[in-house]
Scaffold this active site. Structure first.
Site, mmCIF file in Angstrom:
data_model
loop_
_atom_site.group_PDB
_atom_site.id
_atom_site.type_symbol
_atom_site.label_atom_id
_atom_site.label_comp_id
_atom_site.label_asym_id
_atom_site.label_seq_id
_atom_site.Cartn_x
_atom_site.Cartn_y
_atom_site.Cartn_z
ATOM 1 N N HIS A 69 6.057 -73.902 20.256
ATOM 2 C CA HIS A 69 5.787 -75.061 19.388
ATOM 3 C C HIS A 69 4.635 -74.811 18.417
ATOM 4 O O HIS A 69 3.608 -74.239 18.780
ATOM 5 C CB HIS A 69 5.577 -76.334 20.197
ATOM 6 C CG HIS A 69 4.320 -76.405 21.030
ATOM 7 N ND1 HIS A 69 3.156 -76.940 20.562
ATOM 8 C CD2 HIS A 69 4.061 -76.037 22.312
ATOM 9 C CE1 HIS A 69 2.235 -76.910 21.516
ATOM 10 N NE2 HIS A 69 2.754 -76.359 22.582
ATOM 11 N N ASP A 186 -2.796 -72.994 21.669
ATOM 12 C CA ASP A 186 -1.674 -73.777 22.216
ATOM 13 C C ASP A 186 -0.985 -74.464 21.038
ATOM 14 O O ASP A 186 -1.508 -75.435 20.514
ATOM 15 C CB ASP A 186 -2.208 -74.781 23.231
ATOM 16 C CG ASP A 186 -1.155 -75.745 23.725
ATOM 17 O OD1 ASP A 186 0.035 -75.486 23.521
ATOM 18 O OD2 ASP A 186 -1.553 -76.784 24.303
ATOM 19 N N GLU A 220 6.070 -80.981 20.478
ATOM 20 C CA GLU A 220 5.865 -80.687 21.901
ATOM 21 C C GLU A 220 4.712 -81.489 22.487
ATOM 22 O O GLU A 220 4.794 -81.984 23.606
ATOM 23 C CB GLU A 220 5.587 -79.185 22.099
ATOM 24 C CG GLU A 220 5.624 -78.751 23.565
ATOM 25 C CD GLU A 220 4.337 -78.972 24.343
ATOM 26 O OE1 GLU A 220 4.377 -78.931 25.581
ATOM 27 O OE2 GLU A 220 3.277 -79.209 23.711
ATOM 28 N N GLU A 221 3.635 -81.616 21.722
ATOM 29 C CA GLU A 221 2.429 -82.244 22.281
ATOM 30 C C GLU A 221 2.643 -83.720 22.621
ATOM 31 O O GLU A 221 1.825 -84.314 23.324
ATOM 32 C CB GLU A 221 1.233 -82.081 21.325
ATOM 33 C CG GLU A 221 0.741 -80.630 21.170
ATOM 34 C CD GLU A 221 0.064 -80.066 22.412
ATOM 35 O OE1 GLU A 221 -0.074 -80.784 23.407
ATOM 36 O OE2 GLU A 221 -0.306 -78.871 22.388
ATOM 37 N N ASP A 241 4.870 -70.836 26.067
ATOM 38 C CA ASP A 241 3.725 -71.725 25.835
ATOM 39 C C ASP A 241 2.555 -71.203 26.662
ATOM 40 O O ASP A 241 2.738 -70.459 27.621
ATOM 41 C CB ASP A 241 4.093 -73.167 26.223
ATOM 42 C CG ASP A 241 3.285 -74.190 25.440
ATOM 43 O OD1 ASP A 241 2.200 -73.836 24.928
ATOM 44 O OD2 ASP A 241 3.727 -75.350 25.348
ATOM 45 N N HIS A 321 -6.822 -76.936 25.383
ATOM 46 C CA HIS A 321 -7.013 -78.215 24.678
ATOM 47 C C HIS A 321 -8.483 -78.463 24.338
ATOM 48 O O HIS A 321 -8.898 -79.603 24.101
ATOM 49 C CB HIS A 321 -6.399 -79.395 25.445
ATOM 50 C CG HIS A 321 -4.906 -79.466 25.263
ATOM 51 N ND1 HIS A 321 -4.156 -80.587 25.568
ATOM 52 C CD2 HIS A 321 -4.020 -78.556 24.778
ATOM 53 C CE1 HIS A 321 -2.873 -80.358 25.295
ATOM 54 N NE2 HIS A 321 -2.768 -79.130 24.820
HETATM 55 ZN ZN ZN Z 1 1.594 -76.169 24.354
#
Ligand code: ZN
Length: 345
Positions: A69, A186, A220-221, A241, A321
């Site tokens: 993603h 990410d 995706e998030e 991922d 994150h």
């Molecule tokens: Zn991810």
């Protein structure tokens, strides 16, 4: 098949520097499309805004998918405060303190940009003393201080800013000693691994064992990125991922990890075992982990009701994150495993 690690890193750095918060991913998608064009891999956008490319295989009996993603954490303008500063609504899940002090760009709905910084309200230590350290960081205690002369809502609106405008956090990309530090590894790291694997096959040249759909998802998030965009006869989906590093995890920044279970439950055991064998046969050290607080685009396809096998692999990313970091070794290993998978009969 050889992974071009310099290409992989250059592509990743370029993609990291291209903003693509969930919901406003056109620039990131265009960046990937341009790279695929250069590799002579045709691709097209779905109506939802994902990018899809089909690699013709030696066989078409069991079509495969590989997804990563491009959408990232970010924010939208929730409201404009009486002092002219902005309240944020999160895109994706993260701790509020992870963005405090970060510079950001507001992309206005009139296609302008305004720079700013995510700051605590009452941020001055010399005015507010110990309260600066003690305040809980959340949507109400943080705000975007704009780099424009505005002291009230009317002046901010006059800048072209409105509710729903996207806010991109600066990635702060830095490469040092083989490490890549940045926000949004990410899953731009995963995207780079998929593109580098596709390039390795093109360079050889080698065709995948089965016709394979490369899918670059853009939601995706928020949980539904790869829910669509595949042909009805898709048999399995390899989700790429980031691997979550932390206490009790085997994942690290130097290897690829196979995730066997996350918040959505176990992945396909047969698919997992084929990936483990592929790694072993090619002398690739594959880590294995369970991610306690994680979900993936593979699950999004499952929850959409699709009858496929799903597995999840990815490079190890530290401080996920937050201000993340990985190493080239992890990226190259992940790209290699994707390449072996594409070629495996
Ligand atoms: Zn991810």
């Amino acid at each position: 098949m050889t992974i071009d690690s310099a290409y992989l890193t250059d592509f990743l750095v370029g993609l990291l520097q291209t903003p693509s918060p969930t919901g406003d991913t056109a620039q990131g998608i265009a960046f990937i499309k341009s790279a695929l064009d250069t590799l002579s891999i045709p691709s097209h956008l779905t109506r939802k805004g994902a990018l899809v490319a089909t690699l013709p295989g030696q066989s078409q009996t069991a079509p495969r998918g590989v997804t990563a993603h491009v959408d990232t954490l970010g924010a939208m303008v929730k409201d404009i405060r009486p002092n002219g500063r902005l309240t944020l609504s999160q895109l994706g899940g993260y701790a509020w303190n992870a963005i405090e002090g970060e510079n950001a760009t507001v992309s206005t709905h009139e296609r302008g940009t305004v720079r700013g910084t995510v700051q605590l309200i009452n941020a001055s230590t010399h005015v507010h003393g110990a309260a600066v350290g003690e305040a809980k960081r959340d949507a109400s205690s943080l705000e975007v201080r704009l780099d424009a002369r505005t002291v009230n809502a009317e002046q901010t609106i006059a800048l072209g800013i409105g509710v729903g405008d996207f806010v991109s956090l600066d990635p702060r990309v830095e490469t040092v000693n083989g490490f890549i530090k940045s926000r949004h590894l990410d899953d731009k790291a995963g995207v780079a691994c998929v593109v580098a694997a596709a390039k390795a096959l093109q360079d050889a040249p080698l065709a995948p064992a089965q016709t394979t759909i490369l899918h670059f998802s853009n939601y995706e998030e928020v949980g539904h990125g790869a829910a669509s965009g595949f042909p009805p006869d898709l048999c399995e989906l390899l989700t790429v991922d980031m691997a979550a590093i932390g206490q009790g995890q085997t994942s690290d920044e130097y290897h690829c990890t196979l995730c066997v279970k996350d918040s959505g439950g176990p992945y396909s055991v047969d698919f997992n075992n084929r990936l483990r064998r592929l790694a072993k046969d090619n002398a690739l050290e594959l880590k294995t982990d369970i991610y306690p607080s994680y979900s993936s685009d593979g699950e999004a396809l499952w929850r959409a009701g699709t009858d496929v096998q799903v597995a999840l692999i990815g490079p190890g990313v530290d401080a996920s994150h937050g201000y993340e970091r990985t190493h080239t070794d992890s990226l190259v290993d992940t790209a290699r495993l994707i390449g072996y998978y594409l070629l495996a009969g």
